[in-house]
Design an enzyme around this catalytic site. Structure first.
Site, mmCIF file in Angstrom:
data_model
loop_
_atom_site.group_PDB
_atom_site.id
_atom_site.type_symbol
_atom_site.label_atom_id
_atom_site.label_comp_id
_atom_site.label_asym_id
_atom_site.label_seq_id
_atom_site.Cartn_x
_atom_site.Cartn_y
_atom_site.Cartn_z
ATOM 1 N N THR A 189 0.840 -1.194 0.000
ATOM 2 C CA THR A 189 0.000 0.000 0.000
ATOM 3 C C THR A 189 0.876 1.244 0.000
ATOM 4 O O THR A 189 2.049 1.173 0.387
ATOM 5 C CB THR A 189 -0.912 0.031 1.247
ATOM 6 O OG1 THR A 189 -1.794 1.145 1.168
ATOM 7 C CG2 THR A 189 -0.123 0.140 2.531
ATOM 8 N N ASN A 190 0.295 2.357 -0.426
ATOM 9 C CA ASN A 190 0.957 3.656 -0.241
ATOM 10 C C ASN A 190 0.087 4.545 0.638
ATOM 11 O O ASN A 190 0.324 5.730 0.769
ATOM 12 C CB ASN A 190 1.212 4.347 -1.587
ATOM 13 C CG ASN A 190 2.513 3.855 -2.206
ATOM 14 O OD1 ASN A 190 3.491 3.619 -1.501
ATOM 15 N ND2 ASN A 190 2.513 3.673 -3.513
ATOM 16 N N LYS A 198 -16.097 1.770 13.751
ATOM 17 C CA LYS A 198 -16.024 0.844 12.614
ATOM 18 C C LYS A 198 -14.755 -0.001 12.713
ATOM 19 O O LYS A 198 -14.755 -1.190 12.427
ATOM 20 C CB LYS A 198 -16.051 1.628 11.289
ATOM 21 C CG LYS A 198 -15.989 0.731 10.066
ATOM 22 C CD LYS A 198 -15.908 1.488 8.753
ATOM 23 C CE LYS A 198 -15.565 0.549 7.604
ATOM 24 N NZ LYS A 198 -15.267 1.223 6.348
ATOM 25 N N ASP A 256 -7.012 -7.579 0.154
ATOM 26 C CA ASP A 256 -8.040 -7.310 -0.837
ATOM 27 C C ASP A 256 -9.386 -7.487 -0.137
ATOM 28 O O ASP A 256 -9.560 -8.442 0.623
ATOM 29 C CB ASP A 256 -7.913 -8.270 -2.022
ATOM 30 C CG ASP A 256 -8.550 -7.691 -3.278
ATOM 31 O OD1 ASP A 256 -8.574 -6.460 -3.435
ATOM 32 O OD2 ASP A 256 -9.042 -8.469 -4.109
ATOM 33 N N HIS A 315 -14.355 -5.882 8.782
ATOM 34 C CA HIS A 315 -13.707 -7.008 8.111
ATOM 35 C C HIS A 315 -12.189 -6.814 8.080
ATOM 36 O O HIS A 315 -11.416 -7.720 8.371
ATOM 37 C CB HIS A 315 -14.278 -7.118 6.693
ATOM 38 C CG HIS A 315 -14.380 -5.810 5.957
ATOM 39 N ND1 HIS A 315 -15.024 -4.719 6.483
ATOM 40 C CD2 HIS A 315 -13.886 -5.390 4.760
ATOM 41 C CE1 HIS A 315 -14.944 -3.711 5.646
ATOM 42 N NE2 HIS A 315 -14.244 -4.088 4.587
ATOM 43 N N ASP A 341 -20.324 1.874 2.554
ATOM 44 C CA ASP A 341 -20.613 2.132 3.974
ATOM 45 C C ASP A 341 -22.014 2.691 4.239
ATOM 46 O O ASP A 341 -22.661 2.279 5.204
ATOM 47 C CB ASP A 341 -19.564 3.088 4.570
ATOM 48 C CG ASP A 341 -18.273 2.369 4.927
ATOM 49 O OD1 ASP A 341 -18.261 1.114 4.877
ATOM 50 O OD2 ASP A 341 -17.285 3.044 5.259
HETATM 51 P P1 IMP Z 1 -9.958 -2.709 -1.186
HETATM 52 O O1 IMP Z 1 -9.500 -4.080 -1.566
HETATM 53 O O2 IMP Z 1 -9.776 -2.409 0.288
HETATM 54 O O3 IMP Z 1 -9.401 -1.638 -2.090
HETATM 55 O O4 IMP Z 1 -11.551 -2.682 -1.414
HETATM 56 C C1 IMP Z 1 -12.121 -2.863 -2.708
HETATM 57 C C2 IMP Z 1 -13.496 -2.238 -2.779
HETATM 58 O O5 IMP Z 1 -14.400 -2.900 -1.862
HETATM 59 C C3 IMP Z 1 -13.566 -0.766 -2.365
HETATM 60 O O6 IMP Z 1 -13.280 0.078 -3.454
HETATM 61 C C4 IMP Z 1 -15.012 -0.635 -1.923
HETATM 62 O O7 IMP Z 1 -15.882 -0.504 -3.026
HETATM 63 C C5 IMP Z 1 -15.280 -1.986 -1.263
HETATM 64 N N1 IMP Z 1 -14.960 -1.918 0.174
HETATM 65 C C6 IMP Z 1 -13.937 -2.564 0.812
HETATM 66 N N2 IMP Z 1 -13.917 -2.268 2.117
HETATM 67 C C7 IMP Z 1 -14.952 -1.424 2.326
HETATM 68 C C8 IMP Z 1 -15.448 -0.771 3.494
HETATM 69 O O8 IMP Z 1 -14.925 -0.888 4.614
HETATM 70 N N3 IMP Z 1 -16.531 0.011 3.305
HETATM 71 C C9 IMP Z 1 -17.138 0.188 2.100
HETATM 72 N N4 IMP Z 1 -16.698 -0.379 0.989
HETATM 73 C C10 IMP Z 1 -15.617 -1.197 1.089
#
Ligand code: IMP
Length: 191
Positions: A9-10, A173, A70, A178, A153
């Site tokens: 990550t950055n 939260k 992810d 998750h 959210d």
């Molecule tokens: P990432 O893998 O954390 O980048 O999540 C991928 C996508 O899943 C995000 O762009 C959101 O659309 C959705 N997502 C993941 N975590 C959350 C969260 O905590 N709240 C809302 N959407 C989430």
């Protein structure tokens, strides 16, 4: 000596948060720290495959011990969609508002509105692969509520709560999400 570990990550905030939990025996490196500026491959069709793909890429190309995460929203009545496609559900422009609207539209004729957010983290240490999963179950509501957070959210109410994720503080939260649950398992493993 500190154990170096790259987090794919950055996002300085994410990095700081995990560094604080891991304490002094680990030195977390960002993608920038290892001079990785290219987009990491993410072409898998599961969260497991994508987080593994990102971590494996870093391990193979930069020879660092590392981990990648992810996440996605899995909706029961839609067979687990948008899942791995959560970020670009409504198209490549990756607009959170468009994604939310499409999801509400696709769910409009369904009675079952149960869903879960899921995170998978893949850790690669000296070639050894470990995966950690975090899940929070809940319901998708019909209208958006709250302005905190991001993504889905405003339409997700976690089980046992009445507020959406977007109506909760970051701290609140962060105790049940998750992501927090998956990172909790990673940290317990590293400790
Ligand atoms: P990432 O893998 O954390 O980048 O999540 C991928 C996508 O899943 C995000 O762009 C959101 O659309 C959705 N997502 C993941 N975590 C959350 C969260 O905590 N709240 C809302 N959407 C989430």
């Amino acid at each position: 000596m500190k154990t170096k570990l790259c987090f794919a990550t950055n996002n300085a905030h994410k990095l700081e948060e995990i560094q604080a939990i891991l304490g002094d025996s680990f030195e977390l490196l960002s993608l920038k720290d290892i001079h990785c500026s290219e987009e990491l491959p993410e072409t898998g069709d599961t969260l497991e495959a994508n987080s593994l793909q990102k971590a494996q890429y870093l391990y193979d190309h930069y020879q660092v011990n590392c981990f990648a995460d992810d996440s996605g929203l899995e909706v029961h009545a839609l067979g687990g969609e948008p899942g791995v496609d959560s970020a670009h559900y409504a198209g490549p422009q990756r607009s959170h508002a468009d994604n939310v609207n499409l999801l509400l539209k696709n769910l409009s004729d369904k009675n079952d509105r149960s869903a879960q957010f899921r995170t998978v983290i893949t850790l690669i240490q000296n070639g050894k692969i470990s995966q950690f999963e975090g899940i929070i179950k809940g319901q998708i509501i019909t209208d958006l509520r709250g302005s905190a957070g991001f993504g889905y959210d405003p339409i997700f109410v976690p089980e046992g709560y009445t507020a959406t994720f977007a109506e909760m503080s970051l701290t609140e939260k962060g105790k049940i999400s998750h992501r927090a649950r998956a990172f909790g398992k990673l940290v317990a493993f590293l400790d």
